[in-house]
Write an enzyme that holds these catalytic residues in place. Structure first.
Site, PDB file in Angstrom:
ATOM      1  N   ASN A   9       0.757  -1.247  -0.129  1.00 25.81           N
ATOM      2  CA  ASN A   9       0.007  -0.002   0.218  1.00 25.81           C
ATOM      3  C   ASN A   9       0.519   1.275  -0.118  1.00 25.81           C
ATOM      4  O   ASN A   9       1.391   1.233   0.348  1.00 25.81           O
ATOM      5  CB  ASN A   9      -1.314  -0.055   1.358  1.00 25.81           C
ATOM      6  CG  ASN A   9      -1.850   0.891   1.295  1.00 25.81           C
ATOM      7  OD1 ASN A   9      -1.581   2.143   0.612  1.00 25.81           O
ATOM      8  ND2 ASN A   9      -2.160   1.595   2.909  1.00 25.81           N
ATOM      9  N   TRP A  10       1.016   1.607  -1.269  1.00 20.52           N
ATOM     10  CA  TRP A  10       1.750   2.924  -1.747  1.00 20.52           C
ATOM     11  C   TRP A  10       1.539   3.984  -0.664  1.00 20.52           C
ATOM     12  O   TRP A  10       2.387   5.439  -0.666  1.00 20.52           O
ATOM     13  CB  TRP A  10       2.046   3.017  -2.456  1.00 20.52           C
ATOM     14  CG  TRP A  10       3.229   1.886  -3.321  1.00 20.52           C
ATOM     15  CD1 TRP A  10       4.072   1.306  -3.044  1.00 20.52           C
ATOM     16  CD2 TRP A  10       3.529   2.009  -4.948  1.00 20.52           C
ATOM     17  NE1 TRP A  10       4.210   0.281  -4.172  1.00 20.52           N
ATOM     18  CE2 TRP A  10       3.891   1.174  -5.235  1.00 20.52           C
ATOM     19  CE3 TRP A  10       3.468   3.435  -5.686  1.00 20.52           C
ATOM     20  CZ2 TRP A  10       4.165   0.862  -6.529  1.00 20.52           C
ATOM     21  CZ3 TRP A  10       3.673   3.020  -7.108  1.00 20.52           C
ATOM     22  CH2 TRP A  10       4.665   1.719  -7.151  1.00 20.52           C
ATOM     23  N   LYS A  11       0.111   3.903  -0.558  1.00 27.36           N
ATOM     24  CA  LYS A  11      -0.482   5.465   0.151  1.00 27.36           C
ATOM     25  C   LYS A  11       0.019   6.928  -0.583  1.00 27.36           C
ATOM     26  O   LYS A  11      -0.033   6.865  -1.373  1.00 27.36           O
ATOM     27  CB  LYS A  11       0.411   5.870   1.289  1.00 27.36           C
ATOM     28  CG  LYS A  11       0.357   4.578   2.501  1.00 27.36           C
ATOM     29  CD  LYS A  11      -0.028   4.634   4.339  1.00 27.36           C
ATOM     30  CE  LYS A  11      -0.296   3.297   4.353  1.00 27.36           C
ATOM     31  NZ  LYS A  11      -0.290   3.221   6.392  1.00 27.36           N
ATOM     32  N   HIS A  94      -9.732   1.056   4.447  1.00 25.25           N
ATOM     33  CA  HIS A  94      -8.212   1.577   5.605  1.00 25.25           C
ATOM     34  C   HIS A  94      -8.568   2.859   6.593  1.00 25.25           C
ATOM     35  O   HIS A  94      -9.049   3.340   5.901  1.00 25.25           O
ATOM     36  CB  HIS A  94      -7.111   1.881   3.892  1.00 25.25           C
ATOM     37  CG  HIS A  94      -5.476   2.227   4.944  1.00 25.25           C
ATOM     38  ND1 HIS A  94      -5.359   2.466   5.330  1.00 25.25           N
ATOM     39  CD2 HIS A  94      -4.881   1.321   4.867  1.00 25.25           C
ATOM     40  CE1 HIS A  94      -4.538   2.629   6.450  1.00 25.25           C
ATOM     41  NE2 HIS A  94      -3.569   1.745   5.709  1.00 25.25           N
ATOM     42  N   GLU A  96      -7.148   4.757   7.564  1.00 28.08           N
ATOM     43  CA  GLU A  96      -6.673   6.658   7.117  1.00 28.08           C
ATOM     44  C   GLU A  96      -7.942   7.012   6.925  1.00 28.08           C
ATOM     45  O   GLU A  96      -8.242   7.784   6.710  1.00 28.08           O
ATOM     46  CB  GLU A  96      -5.041   6.314   5.909  1.00 28.08           C
ATOM     47  CG  GLU A  96      -4.649   5.595   7.262  1.00 28.08           C
ATOM     48  CD  GLU A  96      -3.419   5.264   6.996  1.00 28.08           C
ATOM     49  OE1 GLU A  96      -2.969   5.744   5.420  1.00 28.08           O
ATOM     50  OE2 GLU A  96      -2.055   5.175   7.410  1.00 28.08           O
ATOM     51  N   GLU A 166      -6.233  -4.874  10.303  1.00 27.01           N
ATOM     52  CA  GLU A 166      -4.754  -4.054  10.916  1.00 27.01           C
ATOM     53  C   GLU A 166      -4.981  -3.033  11.798  1.00 27.01           C
ATOM     54  O   GLU A 166      -5.949  -2.505  11.948  1.00 27.01           O
ATOM     55  CB  GLU A 166      -4.437  -2.830   9.577  1.00 27.01           C
ATOM     56  CG  GLU A 166      -4.584  -3.598   8.242  1.00 27.01           C
ATOM     57  CD  GLU A 166      -3.641  -2.170   7.216  1.00 27.01           C
ATOM     58  OE1 GLU A 166      -2.265  -2.964   6.639  1.00 27.01           O
ATOM     59  OE2 GLU A 166      -4.269  -1.594   6.953  1.00 27.01           O
ATOM     60  N   GLY A 172       1.897   2.553  10.329  1.00 28.54           N
ATOM     61  CA  GLY A 172       2.684   3.945  10.831  1.00 28.54           C
ATOM     62  C   GLY A 172       3.877   4.396  11.702  1.00 28.54           C
ATOM     63  O   GLY A 172       4.514   4.767  11.884  1.00 28.54           O
ATOM     64  N   SER A 211       3.189  -2.430  10.049  1.00 26.92           N
ATOM     65  CA  SER A 211       4.695  -2.007  10.660  1.00 26.92           C
ATOM     66  C   SER A 211       5.234  -3.486   9.668  1.00 26.92           C
ATOM     67  O   SER A 211       6.044  -3.774  11.107  1.00 26.92           O
ATOM     68  CB  SER A 211       4.802  -1.636  12.008  1.00 26.92           C
ATOM     69  OG  SER A 211       4.762  -0.874  12.722  1.00 26.92           O
ATOM     70  N   GLY A 232       2.511  -0.936   4.154  1.00 25.52           N
ATOM     71  CA  GLY A 232       3.216   0.395   3.996  1.00 25.52           C
ATOM     72  C   GLY A 232       4.218   0.992   3.409  1.00 25.52           C
ATOM     73  O   GLY A 232       4.445   1.011   2.251  1.00 25.52           O
ATOM     74  N   GLY A 233       4.582   1.042   4.641  1.00 23.05           N
ATOM     75  CA  GLY A 233       6.352   1.570   4.710  1.00 23.05           C
ATOM     76  C   GLY A 233       7.112   1.392   4.278  1.00 23.05           C
ATOM     77  O   GLY A 233       7.965   1.547   2.740  1.00 23.05           O
TER      78      GLY A 233
HETATM   79  P1  PGA Z   1       2.629   0.183   7.455  1.00 24.36           P
HETATM   80  O1  PGA Z   1       1.222   0.962   7.086  1.00 24.36           O
HETATM   81  O2  PGA Z   1       3.381  -0.981   6.770  1.00 24.36           O
HETATM   82  O3  PGA Z   1       3.700   1.407   7.436  1.00 24.36           O
HETATM   83  O4  PGA Z   1       2.382   0.131   9.712  1.00 24.36           O
HETATM   84  C1  PGA Z   1       0.505  -0.536   6.989  1.00 24.36           C
HETATM   85  C2  PGA Z   1      -1.196   0.069   6.246  1.00 24.36           C
HETATM   86  O5  PGA Z   1      -1.546   0.778   6.839  1.00 24.36           O
HETATM   87  O6  PGA Z   1      -1.754  -0.739   5.168  1.00 24.36           O
END
Ligand code: PGA
Length: 248
Positions: A9-11, A94, A96, A166, A172, A211, A232-233
């Site tokens: 997930n590149w966000k 998600h 967010e 999640e 994050g 994470s 994500g990251g």
């Molecule tokens: P993260 O994000 O791996 O940076 O914690 C995961 C996500 O939000 O899908």
């Protein structure tokens, strides 16, 4: 045995040059990955990402979509538009989106339905906040998020989706759920569904997200009910993402 799927997930990250380099490295390294690999990218990059990845064994998708088919919805993107760019997956719900853009369980369920109606595979995100975990309502929250989708789409619809657990407090933050904490919620999700439809429950791919890094992926993915990850990251670095994919 359930297949394992690792999705990035590149966000809101990336640019044309960086994406090109990242995807070249992923394609070059994907040969010894047994899990299914996917990247969920920002809308403006779908055209170049689809051109780059076509025929290469890595799937792609989006991070959000509208619940509406078409019309006066300024700034929105429909499922049919995602199909035009060969998306396989779309992330819905998600945390967010839920927290920052006010997406309710109900809206997320509508997006889930609209994605499936267009032939996309929704990656349905569920998870509790830190406060919810600390007050002991994790299962109620995750159960409620799933029930909203089941109420609209029926339990059979879960045969054609991915669920990503999640925990919001792990996204994050560098704070991963322990393998045992994650496994407990994954087992809860599968158990809840098993009571409704055992075949769907046993076939459902449930990713863990929050994470995940190369250093903790293998232990998480070794849990019996964890079928890959939503990353994500760490999905922005080719070596790290490939190592996570290899761990699945
Ligand atoms: P993260 O994000 O791996 O940076 O914690 C995961 C996500 O939000 O899908």
């Amino acid at each position: 045995m359930r297949r394992k799927i690792v999705a990035g997930n590149w966000k809101m990250h990336g640019n044309l040059a960086d994406n090109e380099a990242l995807l070249s490295a992923l394609l070059a390294g994907a040969g010894d990955v047994k899990a299914e690999m996917a990247v969920c990218v920002p809308f403006p990059y779908l055209a170049s990402v689809s051109a780059k990845l076509s025929g290469g064994g890595i799937a792609w998708g989006a991070q959000n979509m509208s619940q509406h088919g078409k019309g006066a919805f300024t700034g929105e993107v429909s499922a049919a538009m995602l199909n035009d760019f060969g998306c396989k997956y779309v992330i819905v719900g998600h945390s967010e989106r839920r927290a920052l853009y006010g997406e309710s369980d109900e809206v997320v369920a509508d997006k889930f339905l609209a994605a499936q109606a267009a032939g996309l595979v929704p990656i349905l995100c569920v998870g509790e906040s830190l406060e919810e975990r600390e007050t002991g309502v994790t299962e109620q929250v995750v159960g409620r998020q799933l029930d909203a989708v089941i109420a609209k789409a029926g339990v059979a619809s879960l045969a054609n989706c991915v669920v990503a657990y999640e925990p919001v407090w792990a996204i994050g933050t560098g704070k991963t759920a322990t393998p045992a904490q994650a496994q407990a919620v994954h087992a809860f999700i599968r158990g809840k569904l098993r009571a409704l439809d055992p075949v769907v429950a046993d076939g459902l791919v449930i990713q863990y997200g929050g994470s995940v890094k190369a250093a903790n992926a293998a232990e998480l993915f070794a849990q019996p009910d964890i079928d890959g990850g939503l990353i994500g990251g760490a999905s922005l670095q080719a070596d790290e993402f490939l190592a996570i994919c290899r761990a699945a």
